[in-house]
Design a protein around this motif. Structure first.
Motif, short mmCIF file in Angstrom:
data_model
loop_
_atom_site.label_atom_id
_atom_site.label_comp_id
_atom_site.label_asym_id
_atom_site.label_seq_id
_atom_site.Cartn_x
_atom_site.Cartn_y
_atom_site.Cartn_z
N TYR A 145 -4.09 -5.96 -4.04
CA TYR A 145 -4.28 -5.12 -2.85
C TYR A 145 -3.45 -3.84 -2.96
O TYR A 145 -3.88 -2.77 -2.53
N ASP A 154 -5.25 -1.89 -0.01
CA ASP A 154 -4.93 -2.18 1.39
C ASP A 154 -3.46 -2.60 1.45
O ASP A 154 -3.10 -3.74 1.13
N GLU A 157 -2.62 -5.70 3.72
CA GLU A 157 -2.87 -7.00 3.09
C GLU A 157 -1.86 -7.28 1.99
O GLU A 157 -1.41 -8.41 1.81
#
Length: 587
Positions: A145, A154, A157
């Protein structure tokens, strides 16, 4: 460090602890004796026997045996390496929910330049293992991530999964979570939280975390806490993290007492001047004797802009106590520029000035340089011992200044060696041999520190040219947990030492190395200083300083280690370890 893109490295790192888990964990209560035998043989590295039993179990659908079989094909253990077979068995086990198999399958799919590389598949299987609570898989998923490998980048995350692994004491995840808090990626920027997680990683001996934590304490948000900064940066530097030297140098120039301590331990960056605007230092180990005088190179470092510095070349005349500047170069973000001095003018510096200290240290260093040349033309004898793989431990002062190193085993076999890494501050050196087949069993480092009064001994080769090339044993006790002036790096020992013992192992009654014998206190110097005639006061560097140095060299091939029976006698332990100790000859 576990990196998402380095699948093979990741597999090796994760499979080592996995083997112990496999040897004892069972997926259900109705494990058969055959399953237990498969795991036992694999843990004992009896791979060919294990393959026969594990293959039958794997064919019948046993998930743990399928995982073991995958590992054997992956690494050629008892069978020829076959990645297709490894992938097949990992998948069969993974589909039954085996978290370690899911992790290894993820690793295979993440190997660069491999026909099976598939980042999305790697993420899929890492997630399955991570959701089962496997910390290494949680870390890998977080890396995916954070870097956008196999999944959309992300940070939120990434932080979530770093935290899950960090809470299971994964030091890499603790470090990365601390960095996320520093940068404000996926979380609100928070120095206090960053320090909490960086310190957890640092206390787990994560060297990069130690360095980063030290740098954090130098920030205004942490009120420029130089004490904590120095502590963590020093730990990183002692572990071989060279980038820690620059901020430590900056800290050392802030107080006179710090400068003095720094110069004792770091002659390669000897500080000669410090002010609010800048500080100056030079490498006292690299002065050069010429027919006109001694050449030295001085660096003037700006405090406000650490990317700007000025380097001068100076010519020093020791007999006249004078100096002249030959040239200067300015380095900044915009590049470098140099100026040559047309007319050389020698001048005498003011007392206690930076240039006065330059001449004092330069001239003493030039004398030392001449002494090193003499050493290079002489022969040095010491003791060494096998620690792991192709590596042998001795003292730095045994080999320093010499280019040819020969090891003589207890049976008289001669083995050439080279320096792998050395630590002049702690007087340690790790040598490497090209052929470790001639090495005897390695000696194990003690897991616990020694205690006052604990019985210890050393085996070495004192004065081998006169006393002979057979190993000699002397024993005694741990007299103190610190050395001269309460130096915490060493033990004071009553074990008698002579020239040639340097570098030998200090061994406890479990057959473990607790220290490396390094020095004896000069009775003559102590009598001159105190009026007392001290006898048999000797020192050994504590073994955990060697552990830090060992972490800086490639692991290489593991070695079998000496094992001793419980409550074994001194004679029995000595008989087990003596062949692992050797003569070191440096020319």
């Amino acid at each position: 460090m576990k990196l998402w893109c380095c699948g093979l490295v990741m597999l090796v790192a994760f499979l080592c602890p996995l083997f112990d888990v496999l040897a004892f964990e069972k997926s259900s209560s109705d494990r058969t004796n055959d399953v237990t035998e498969c795991q036992k043989l694999f843990a004992e590295k009896k791979y060919q026997e294990a393959h026969v039993i594990c293959r039958a179990l794997a064919d019948s659908g046993d998930a743990d045996s399928q995982l073991i079989l995958g590992v054997m094909y992956n690494f050629g253990q008892g069978v020829e390496t076959n990645y297709s077979e490894a992938l097949s068995w990992y998948r069969k086990s993974a589909l039954q929910g085996n978290a370690w198999a899911q992790l290894n399958l993820s690793g295979i799919y993440s190997i660069e330049k491999w026909q099976y590389k598939n980042s999305k598949e790697a993420i899929k299987w890492a997630r399955m293992a991570a959701e089962q609570g496997l910390a290494p898989a949680q870390y890998n998923l977080a890396e995916g991530y954070a870097k956008g490998n196999g999944v959309k980048q992300d940070y939120f995350e990434a932080t979530k999964w770093y935290r899950k692994a960090a809470e299971q004491n994964d030091s890499d995840a603790q470090f990365k979570l601390g960095v996320m808090y520093l940068k404000g990626e996926g979380v609100t920027k928070d120095y206090a939280q960053a320090v909490i997680w960086l310190q957890k990683a640092a206390e787990n001996n994560h060297v990069e975390a130690q360095y980063t934590l030290g740098r954090v304490y130098l920030q205004p948000e942490m009120q420029f806490n130089f004490i904590e900064a120095r502590k963590w940066l020093t730990m990183a530097l002692k572990a071989g993290y060279e980038k820690a030297e620059e901020p430590l140098l900056f800290i050392a120039t802030l107080a006179p007492e710090d400068i003095s301590d720094w110069n004792i331990d770091h002659p390669e960056k000897y500080i000669i001047h410090s002010s609010k605007e800048n500080f100056s230092y030079f490498d006292s180990t690299k002065v050069k004797n010429t027919s006109r005088g001694v050449l030295a190179w001085i660096t003037v470092q700006e405090r406000i802009n650490l990317k700007q510095k000025y380097v001068m070349t100076a010519l020093v005349r020791c007999d006249e106590f004078s100096f002249a500047i030959l040239s200067g170069s300015t380095y900044s973000e915009d590049g470098a520029s140099s100026v040559e001095i047309d007319k050389i003018n020698f001048e005498t510096p003011k007392p206690d000035s930076g240039f006065s200290r330059l001449i004092e240290k330069t001239c003493s260093s030039s004398v030392a340089s001449a002494e090193r040349e003499k050493i290079a033309n002489s022969v040095s004898f010491g003791t060494g011992w096998h620690v792991s793989g192709s590596y042998v431990v001795t003292n730095n002062h045994v080999i320093d200044g010499h280019s040819k190193i020969t090891l003589i085993m207890s049976d008289g076999t001669e083995v050439p060696a080279v320096v792998a890494i050395k630590d002049g501050v702690n007087d340690l050196a790790i040598l490497k041999v090209s052929d470790n087949s001639k090495m005897h069993l390695a000696l194990s480092l003690a897991h616990l520190p020694a205690r006052i009064g604990e019985r210890v001994f050393t085996i070495g080769y004192p004065h081998p040219t006169t006393m002979g090339a057979k190993p000699k044993l002397t024993d005694g006790t741990i007299s103190a947990l610190s050395g001269l002036k309460d130096d915490p790096r060493v033990y004071q020992i009553s074990v008698p030492l002579q020239a040639g013992n340097s570098g030998g192992p200090l061994i406890n009654m479990n057959g473990e190395v607790v220290g490396i014998v390094t020095a004896k206190l000069s009775a003559g110097k102590m009598y001159t200083a105190t009026g007392d005639l001290t006898e048999n006061v000797n020192y050994a560097v504590k073994s955990h300083y060697l552990s830090a140095l060992l972490s800086s060299v490639p692991t290489g091939i593991s070695s079998s280690t000496v094992s001793t029976k419980e409550s074994a006698s001194l004679a029995d332990i000595a008989d087990e370890v003596k062949d692992s100790v050797m003569i070191v000859i440096a020319e």
